[in-house]
Write an enzyme that holds these catalytic residues in place. Sequence first.
Site, PDB file in Angstrom:
ATOM      1  N   HIS A   1       0.823  -1.209   0.000  1.00  0.00           N
ATOM      2  CA  HIS A   1       0.000   0.000   0.000  1.00  0.00           C
ATOM      3  C   HIS A   1       0.861   1.266   0.000  1.00  0.00           C
ATOM      4  CE1 HIS A   1      -3.614   2.306   1.677  1.00  0.00           C
ATOM      5  NE2 HIS A   1      -2.620   3.096   2.047  1.00  0.00           N
ATOM      6  N   GLU A   2       1.829   1.315   0.899  1.00  0.00           N
ATOM      7  CA  GLU A   2       2.647   2.528   1.004  1.00  0.00           C
ATOM      8  C   GLU A   2       3.461   2.756  -0.268  1.00  0.00           C
ATOM      9  OE1 GLU A   2       1.961   4.421   3.287  1.00  0.00           O
ATOM     10  OE2 GLU A   2       0.944   3.029   4.622  1.00  0.00           O
TER      11      GLU A   2
HETATM   12 ZN   LIG Z   1      -2.648   5.019   2.397  1.00  0.00          ZN
END
Ligand SMILES: [Zn+2]
Length: 327
Positions: free
Chosen positions: A243-244
């Site tokens: 995600h990051e």
């Molecule tokens: Zn996020």
Amino acid sequence: MGLRPNLLTRRAAGVASTTLALLLSTAAVGVVPAASAFSAAPGGACAEPTDSHTNARVRPGAASTHEPNELTAKQVREREADLATALRERANFRAGAGATTLATVTIPVVVHVIQRDSTRAGGNIPDSLITSQISVLNQAYAGGTGGAATAFSFRLDKINRVTNPSWYPIVDGSSAERSMKSSLRVGGKSTLNIYLGELSDDLLGWATFPQRKLSSMDGVVVLNESLPGGAATNYNQGDTGTHEIGHWLNLYHTFQGGCGGSGDSVGDTPAEASPAYECPTGRNTCSAAGLDPITNFMDYTYDSCMYQFTPGQASRMLTAWNAYRAA
Ligand SMILES: [Zn+2]
């Protein structure tokens, strides 16, 4: 405050969150609430200029009062205008000097393991978790878990272990974070620097968006126990990293902008009014077509729930790479 499960007692249960935030309620995780050890965390992230704004993943009900990586509509407009500018600059550069437009990209990765001491609770996670994280990234970005294949693969170049109690936990937006990154960051725009540690404010992780001018803050911060096999219950399959890095490659959250406007600036992610937590199958918060994209890596659901990027996200990431990070 106090929603962040105490790390010491909950080493076995998992914690954390941050800038590109995914927050889990303590109750939902089944851990005992404890006073935050990091109540003095500065709230500076949201006050930073857009170009240094980070993006986070948090658990529901986390202690942070805002999501450092939530962008306002104005910030999104500024970022989209900046992307257009960067693309124009690239096109001019290519016409003049022959820069290459890449179709596939292997990203060199340097992992900085921030430790308070030599104990596991002090941040000393084994190399095996890091190599597992790289495998998870390569699977996710290749479409190997069911989503679109992206252009990206990841190559672990170095694990850099740093014992420095003044950097642990890593506090989002703090002067200590700036000091840590300016001391440790290596490589150019295309090098992914990942910082692992215990994190402030119940955050699972946070990231910087790409910028035309490389900042020493550039990189991704991830909760150490969110790595595959770590102790962060429901968030320990490595998808915080996935995600990051999506943010680092210029993706917004799927719920950016809610039901209206251009949303996350990606055409094939159905609009979503707000973050989804846990795994709410069938959730549908906007009248526009399509159920909420709860299985998308850029939502806030459990790692076990999220497994895909869309073709539109893959395209957006590659465009941004060529605009901002390609040599
Ligand atoms: Zn996020």
